[in-house]
Write an enzyme that holds these catalytic residues in place. Structure first.
Site, PDB file in Angstrom:
ATOM      1  N   LYS A 115       0.986  -1.100  -0.044  1.00 24.28           N
ATOM      2  CA  LYS A 115       0.014   0.044   0.024  1.00 24.28           C
ATOM      3  C   LYS A 115       0.754   1.223   0.155  1.00 24.28           C
ATOM      4  O   LYS A 115       0.628   2.360  -0.625  1.00 24.28           O
ATOM      5  CB  LYS A 115      -1.000   0.025   1.224  1.00 24.28           C
ATOM      6  CG  LYS A 115      -2.174  -0.998   1.063  1.00 24.28           C
ATOM      7  CD  LYS A 115      -2.918  -0.996   2.328  1.00 24.28           C
ATOM      8  CE  LYS A 115      -4.234  -1.956   2.208  1.00 24.28           C
ATOM      9  NZ  LYS A 115      -3.876  -3.283   2.016  1.00 24.28           N
ATOM     10  N   GLU A 200      -2.602   6.739   8.159  1.00 18.43           N
ATOM     11  CA  GLU A 200      -3.447   7.692   7.274  1.00 18.43           C
ATOM     12  C   GLU A 200      -4.464   8.539   8.226  1.00 18.43           C
ATOM     13  O   GLU A 200      -4.782   8.133   9.090  1.00 18.43           O
ATOM     14  CB  GLU A 200      -4.254   6.737   6.482  1.00 18.43           C
ATOM     15  CG  GLU A 200      -3.613   6.263   5.237  1.00 18.43           C
ATOM     16  CD  GLU A 200      -4.505   5.735   3.998  1.00 18.43           C
ATOM     17  OE1 GLU A 200      -4.134   5.521   3.017  1.00 18.43           O
ATOM     18  OE2 GLU A 200      -5.657   5.290   4.517  1.00 18.43           O
ATOM     19  N   HIS A 235     -14.639  -3.911   8.935  1.00 18.25           N
ATOM     20  CA  HIS A 235     -13.715  -3.539   7.625  1.00 18.25           C
ATOM     21  C   HIS A 235     -14.224  -4.795   6.724  1.00 18.25           C
ATOM     22  O   HIS A 235     -13.462  -4.906   5.658  1.00 18.25           O
ATOM     23  CB  HIS A 235     -12.241  -3.422   7.948  1.00 18.25           C
ATOM     24  CG  HIS A 235     -11.977  -2.296   8.675  1.00 18.25           C
ATOM     25  ND1 HIS A 235     -12.189  -0.898   8.387  1.00 18.25           N
ATOM     26  CD2 HIS A 235     -11.423  -2.194  10.194  1.00 18.25           C
ATOM     27  CE1 HIS A 235     -11.822   0.064   9.579  1.00 18.25           C
ATOM     28  NE2 HIS A 235     -11.555  -0.715  10.486  1.00 18.25           N
ATOM     29  N   ARG A 292      -6.862  -8.711  -8.631  1.00 17.00           N
ATOM     30  CA  ARG A 292      -7.391 -10.076  -8.444  1.00 17.00           C
ATOM     31  C   ARG A 292      -8.901  -9.878  -8.735  1.00 17.00           C
ATOM     32  O   ARG A 292      -9.524  -8.782  -8.951  1.00 17.00           O
ATOM     33  CB  ARG A 292      -7.203 -10.944  -7.212  1.00 17.00           C
ATOM     34  CG  ARG A 292      -7.840  -9.972  -6.140  1.00 17.00           C
ATOM     35  CD  ARG A 292      -7.910 -10.709  -4.695  1.00 17.00           C
ATOM     36  NE  ARG A 292      -7.724 -10.055  -3.587  1.00 17.00           N
ATOM     37  CZ  ARG A 292      -9.183  -9.421  -3.189  1.00 17.00           C
ATOM     38  NH1 ARG A 292     -10.018  -9.835  -3.889  1.00 17.00           N
ATOM     39  NH2 ARG A 292      -9.279  -8.712  -2.120  1.00 17.00           N
TER      40      ARG A 292
END
Length: 487
Positions: A115, A200, A235, A292
Site C-alpha cells: 500500500k 492515514e 472492515h 485479482r
C-alpha cells in the site's frame, strides 16, 4: 492458447472458475487438501489432485501448485481470490515455469500489493490519496506521535501488505497509539508475514466505492462502473450494490476516469478493482487497488452482462479487448448479500457443523454462487463464506424488494448463518433509501438485533407448525394401520 486451467483455490470461487472453464470448453483442474476432499470444486472439476494433509499449507505452497500444474499438463493457473492471488512471488513462479498466470503481471502485483508503494505511485500520477505517512517501522514512537498530531486525530494504522479487513487499527487519541500500533504490527506479521505499517487520516463515515477495471495486454483499459461496498462490519464487506444508488452521473464519470488513470499508471492488465473512500462533500481518495477478481464481481456481471472470469481467461490467452468505454451501460441495479457461517445473535461467532438442508432462493434475476450441498460438513479452517446471493431489477427500490424476498426463501439448515442479519438490513429504512456509509452496521446494531428476533420467532413458529403437522400425519398413519389390522 489455453486448453487446461488449474484453479489454485477452493470453495465458491473455485466452483465459479470451473464453470467458466466449461463455458469456454476448457479442461479444469482442482487442487485440495485432505479436509477438502469432499468439497464441491473437487467433485465437478475434470481432474483433482491432493496437495497435502494440512488444511492451509497446500493452498499456499506455490512450488507444489506449479509442480501439479506441469504434471497434469495445465497451460495456465487461475488464483481466484485470497490465498496466493495477490502474491507476486507466486505469479512470478508461474511465469518462470512457462505457464500463464491468469491475472496481472507479477511486477504490477508487487507494486500494488504494497500500500505504501501504491500510494506513492498514485500521488506521482495525480490520483488523490488520503493524507498519511510512509512506513513507520523505522520511526521512534515520539516521531510517530508527532506524525499523528500533524495529520490530526482520528488516524488509522494499516498494514502495508494487508487486505480483507486485517491489519487495521483506528486511533482516536494519543494515549492509545502505542498499544494499537503494536497490535497492528502483530496482526500484520501473523496474517501477511510482513509487519510494515503506515498511518492515514481516518475519514469518518465515508462511503466505500470501488470501480471494476478491465484491461488487455495491448494498453486498452476500461471500467465497468462502480460498486458501493459501504455496508461493512469490522472492515469486512457484507452487502455490495452496483451501481451506487446515490451517485450522480457527473461524479461517476469523474471517478471512473480517475480509476482508469490509476490502472494505466501501472500498465494494468486483466481484471482488477480501484477502491476509493468518498466523503460527505463528494471528495474521493484512492484507498487501494486489488489485483485479482473480487468476491463481489457478480453484481458487476449482472448489470453489464459481461462475464468477468471468462474475460480474464480470454485476456490471459492474448485476446484484444473488443469493447470500449462507451459500450458500458448499467442494466438496472444488482445487490449481493454475503451469507456466512456465523451466529449474528452471538456477536458473530463462527458456526460449524453439517448442512442438513440446503434450499437456495430461486426466481427471475436471482443468482446464487456457492459450493454448498446437503450433507456438506463446514470445515473450521477457512473463510466462513457459504454463498453469495445476488438479485437484479430495474430500480434500486425493486432490487431491495427482491433481495428481501430471496433472503426469506433462502434456507441453510443444520448451522447458523447470517441470513437473519441480512434480512434485517434489507428491511431497514436507511438501507432502502440508500442512506448509509461504512458506519451503518455499528449505528444500527440494536435495531438489526430486534429485527433478527422477529425472523427467529417466525422460524420457530414454522418449526412448531411443522412438528404439529408431523404429529398429525403420524396419527393418521397409525389409524390406517389399526384399521387394516382390524379388517
Amino acid at each position: 492458447m489455453i486448453h487446461k486451467i488449474l484453479i489454485a483455490n477452493r470453495g465458491e470461487i473455485a466452483v465459479r472458475v470451473i464453470r467458466a472453464c466449461r463455458d469456454l470448453h476448457l479442461k479444469s483442474v482442482a487442487i485440495y487438501t485432505k479436509p477438502d476432499k469432499a468439497s464441491l470444486h473437487v467433485r465437478i472439476a475434470d481432474e483433482a489432485y491432493e496437495i497435502g494433509e494440512h488444511p492451509m499449507h497446500g493452498y499456499l505452497d506455490a512450488k507444489r501448485i506449479v509442480e501439479v500444474a506441469k504434471h497434469c499438463g495445465a497451460d495456465a493457473i487461475h488464483p481466484g481470490y485470497g490465498f496466493l492471488s495477490e502474491n507476486y512471488e507466486f505469479a512470478k513462479e508461474v511465469e518462470d515455469a512457462g505457464l500463464i498466470f491468469i491475472g496481472p503481471k507479477a511486477d504490477v502485483i508487487r507494486k500494488m500489493g504494497n500500500k505504501n508503494i501504491a500510494r506513492y505511485l498514485m500521488r506521482k500520477n495525480g490520483i488523490p490519496v488520503v493524507p498519511g505517512t510512509e512506513t513507520l517501522n523505522n520511526e521512534t514512537l515520539e516521531t510517530i506521535k508527532r506524525y499523528a498530531s500533524q495529520i490530526g486525530y482520528p488516524v488509522i494504522l494499516k498494514a502495508s501488505g494487508g487486505g480483507g479487513g486485517r491489519g487495521i487499527r483506528e486511533v482516536h487519541k494519543e494515549a492509545d497509539l502505542e498499544g494499537l500500533l503494536d497490535d497492528c504490527k502483530r496482526e500484520a506479521k501473523a496474517f501477511f508475514n510482513n509487519d510494515e505499517v503506515f498511518m492515514e487520516k481516518l475519514i469518518l463515515n465515508p462511503r466505500h466505492i470501488e470501480f471494476q477495471i478491465l484491461g488487455d495486454n495491448y494498453g486498452n483499459i476500461i471500467h465497468l462502473l462502480e460498486r458501493d461496498c459501504s455496508i461493512q462490519r469490522r472492515h469486512q464487506k457484507i452487502i455490495e450494490i452496483a451501481p451506487s444508488p446515490t451517485m450522480s452521473e457527473n461524479l461517476r464519470k469523474t471517478m471512473g476516469v480517475t480509476a482508469v488513470a490509476a490502472a494505466k499508471a501501472v500498465n494494468y492488465t486483466s481484471v482488477g478493482t480501484v477502491e476509493f473512500l468518498l466523503d460527505d462533500y463528494n471528495n474521493f481518495y484512492f484507498m487501494e487497488m486489488n489485483t485479482r477478481i473480487q468476491v463481489e464481481h457478480g453484481v458487476t456481471e449482472e448489470i453489464t452482462g459481461i462475464d468477468l472470469i471468462v474475460r480474464q481467461i480470454r485476456i490471459a490467452a492474448g485476446e484484444i479487448l473488443d469493447i470500449e468505454q462507451s459500450d458500458i451501460k448499467s442494466q438496472g441495479f444488482a445487490i449481493e448479500a454475503r451469507i456466512v457461517a456465523e451466529d449474528a445473535a452471538k456477536n458473530f461467532t463462527p458456526a460449524l457443523g453439517k448442512v442438513t438442508g440446503y434450499y437456495p432462493a430461486l426466481g427471475p434475476s436471482v443468482r446464487v454462487d456457492s459450493h454448498l450441498y446437503k450433507d456438506y460438513n463446514i470445515p473450521p479452517f477457512y473463510d466462513s463464506l457459504l454463498a453469495k446471493l445476488m438479485v437484479r431489477s430495474t430500480s434500486y427500490d425493486l432490487a431491495v424488494n427482491k433481495l428481501e424476498r430471496a433472503l426469506e426463501e433462502f434456507a441453510i439448515e443444520g448451522i447458523c448463518t447470517t441470513i437473519p442479519f441480512l434480512l434485517a438490513i434489507s428491511r431497514s429504512r436507511e438501507f432502502r433509501r440508500g442512506f448509509f456509509d461504512t458506519s451503518y452496521t455499528d449505528r444500527h446494531l440494536p435495531y438489526l438485533r430486534e429485527e433478527m428476533k422477529k425472523y427467529k420467532d417466525k422460524a420457530n413458529k414454522f418449526s412448531q407448525e411443522d412438528d404439529l403437522k408431523a404429529v398429525v400425519i403420524e396419527a393418521i398413519k397409525r389409524l390406517k394401520e389399526d384399521r387394516a389390522k382390524n379388517e
